[in-house]
Design a protein around this motif. Sequence first.
Motif, short mmCIF file in Angstrom:
data_model
loop_
_atom_site.label_atom_id
_atom_site.label_comp_id
_atom_site.label_asym_id
_atom_site.label_seq_id
_atom_site.Cartn_x
_atom_site.Cartn_y
_atom_site.Cartn_z
N TYR A 1 86.61 25.05 81.27
CA TYR A 1 85.95 26.37 81.27
C TYR A 1 86.27 27.22 82.50
O TYR A 1 85.88 28.37 82.57
CB TYR A 1 84.46 26.28 81.02
CG TYR A 1 83.58 25.51 82.00
CD1 TYR A 1 84.03 25.02 83.20
CD2 TYR A 1 82.24 25.30 81.67
CE1 TYR A 1 83.21 24.33 84.05
CE2 TYR A 1 81.40 24.60 82.51
CZ TYR A 1 81.89 24.12 83.69
OH TYR A 1 81.06 23.43 84.54
N GLN B 1 73.51 18.50 82.11
CA GLN B 1 73.41 18.98 83.48
C GLN B 1 72.07 19.69 83.70
O GLN B 1 71.47 20.21 82.76
CB GLN B 1 74.55 19.95 83.79
CG GLN B 1 75.91 19.28 83.77
CD GLN B 1 76.97 20.04 84.54
OE1 GLN B 1 76.71 21.09 85.13
NE2 GLN B 1 78.18 19.49 84.56
N ARG C 1 75.86 31.69 90.70
CA ARG C 1 77.10 31.01 90.32
C ARG C 1 76.80 30.18 89.09
O ARG C 1 75.99 29.27 89.12
CB ARG C 1 77.57 30.10 91.46
CG ARG C 1 78.86 29.35 91.18
CD ARG C 1 78.63 27.97 90.58
NE ARG C 1 79.92 27.30 90.39
CZ ARG C 1 80.09 26.20 89.66
NH1 ARG C 1 79.09 25.64 89.04
NH2 ARG C 1 81.28 25.66 89.55
N GLU D 1 74.10 26.78 89.69
CA GLU D 1 73.98 25.50 89.00
C GLU D 1 75.18 24.68 89.41
O GLU D 1 76.25 25.22 89.68
CB GLU D 1 73.89 25.70 87.48
CG GLU D 1 75.16 26.16 86.80
CD GLU D 1 76.20 25.07 86.67
OE1 GLU D 1 75.86 24.02 86.11
OE2 GLU D 1 77.35 25.27 87.12
N TRP D 2 74.99 23.36 89.51
CA TRP D 2 76.14 22.51 89.82
C TRP D 2 76.19 21.39 88.78
O TRP D 2 76.67 21.64 87.70
CB TRP D 2 76.05 22.04 91.27
CG TRP D 2 77.15 21.14 91.74
CD1 TRP D 2 77.02 20.05 92.56
CD2 TRP D 2 78.56 21.24 91.47
NE1 TRP D 2 78.23 19.47 92.79
CE2 TRP D 2 79.19 20.17 92.13
CE3 TRP D 2 79.35 22.10 90.71
CZ2 TRP D 2 80.58 19.94 92.06
CZ3 TRP D 2 80.73 21.89 90.63
CH2 TRP D 2 81.33 20.83 91.30
N HIS E 1 72.33 24.73 79.43
CA HIS E 1 73.62 25.42 79.38
C HIS E 1 74.82 24.51 79.32
O HIS E 1 75.89 24.92 78.89
CB HIS E 1 73.73 26.33 80.62
CG HIS E 1 73.80 25.55 81.90
ND1 HIS E 1 72.91 24.54 82.20
CD2 HIS E 1 74.68 25.59 82.93
CE1 HIS E 1 73.23 24.02 83.37
NE2 HIS E 1 74.30 24.64 83.82
N GLU E 2 74.69 23.26 79.85
CA GLU E 2 75.84 22.34 79.85
C GLU E 2 75.34 20.96 79.42
O GLU E 2 75.11 20.08 80.24
CB GLU E 2 76.48 22.28 81.25
CG GLU E 2 77.05 23.61 81.72
CD GLU E 2 78.00 23.46 82.90
OE1 GLU E 2 78.69 22.44 82.99
OE2 GLU E 2 78.04 24.38 83.74
CA CA Z 1 77.77 22.82 86.00
#
Ligand code: CA
Length: 358
Positions: A95, A152, A173, A210-211, A234-235
């Motif tokens: 992505y 995540q 981010r 987000e990480w 989201h992930e």
């Molecule tokens: Ca992420």
Amino acid sequence: MKRTGTVALALAACILVATAAMAAEKKVRWNMAMTWNSTLTPFVNAPTKVAKMVSDMTDGNFVIKVEGAEKHKAPLEILDMVKGGQYQMGHSASYYWKGKDAVTAIFTTMPFGMNNDEQNAWLYYGGGLELMQERYSQFGLYAFPGGNTGVQMGGWFRKEIKSLDDLKGLKMRIPGIAGEVFAKLGVNVTNIAPGELYTSLDRGTIDALEWVGPGMDIKMGFHKIAPYYYAGWHEPATDLQFLINKKEFDKLPPSYQAALRTAIQAASADMHYENFAMSADAWASIKTEYPNIKVMTFPDPVLAAMKQATDEVLDGYAAQDPFFKKVLDSQRAYMKKAREWTKMSEQYYLEQSAKVEQ
Ligand code: CA
């Protein structure tokens, strides 16, 4: 005649054995560029283990040198560098080049999409991997799943998100399709290379980010600045990717190709286990060691708006690109089917066992 035939066969066998031995001894030296700095575990463990396994399986003849972003300084340019042949291989997340080709984003993950088991079933047994190769062939590349993070976390925020208004004007981010979803909801979205996340948050370049999940996030120190830690949406099953220059791969002896493919699948599965273990460990101590972290879930109306915006973004891309529609339709159909089994197996089991927990 019979005797001549036997001699001919024996000769042919000798030639085959000699050819195989030569192939097995062929020295191959490759370089692999990663999006990550070399210290970023567990992500870097997938490529590092691939290199080790491939070397072991070829008696040290096929050597892959793994290079971190601190060296090549181009963390988000892996696609171009492998396509251009500067590196034979790369390890990144599809992505990150959504701007070049949006459909590559949904080979990584999509908001409200499949979980890890569902996505792997789709990739390996539901036609996903074939679609991925078809799309990546336009870049002269092969792409393989490179380690899945599982669900995540939704990210770190300085303030509580009580309503959609709290998202408006926020600088965050967040990559991939989710970034576009948040942009629709009024967030100023950026993508920043993993090595610069903490500094960007600390300097106020971004307000939120987000990480991955607790195993990787907490040691980055984000909580010191942005203590509101939201559950994910989201992930749900972020797959990293190995990219391989097609010409280089096709030149390899078949035994080296097999070694590489086997190592990729084994090391990628292993990264998933390791990431899960790291997050389980971090989560076990989060309340005692980091009492300032506030674990949150997004309010229902915010989630509903995210879902609506997700569908709009995905359907928008599908309307522009028939191949995007093909992949999206395939994922949606697979998820619809597989989710019923997830509910009956994992979800039902978790609900049942929760009832009898002490
Ligand atoms: Ca992420």
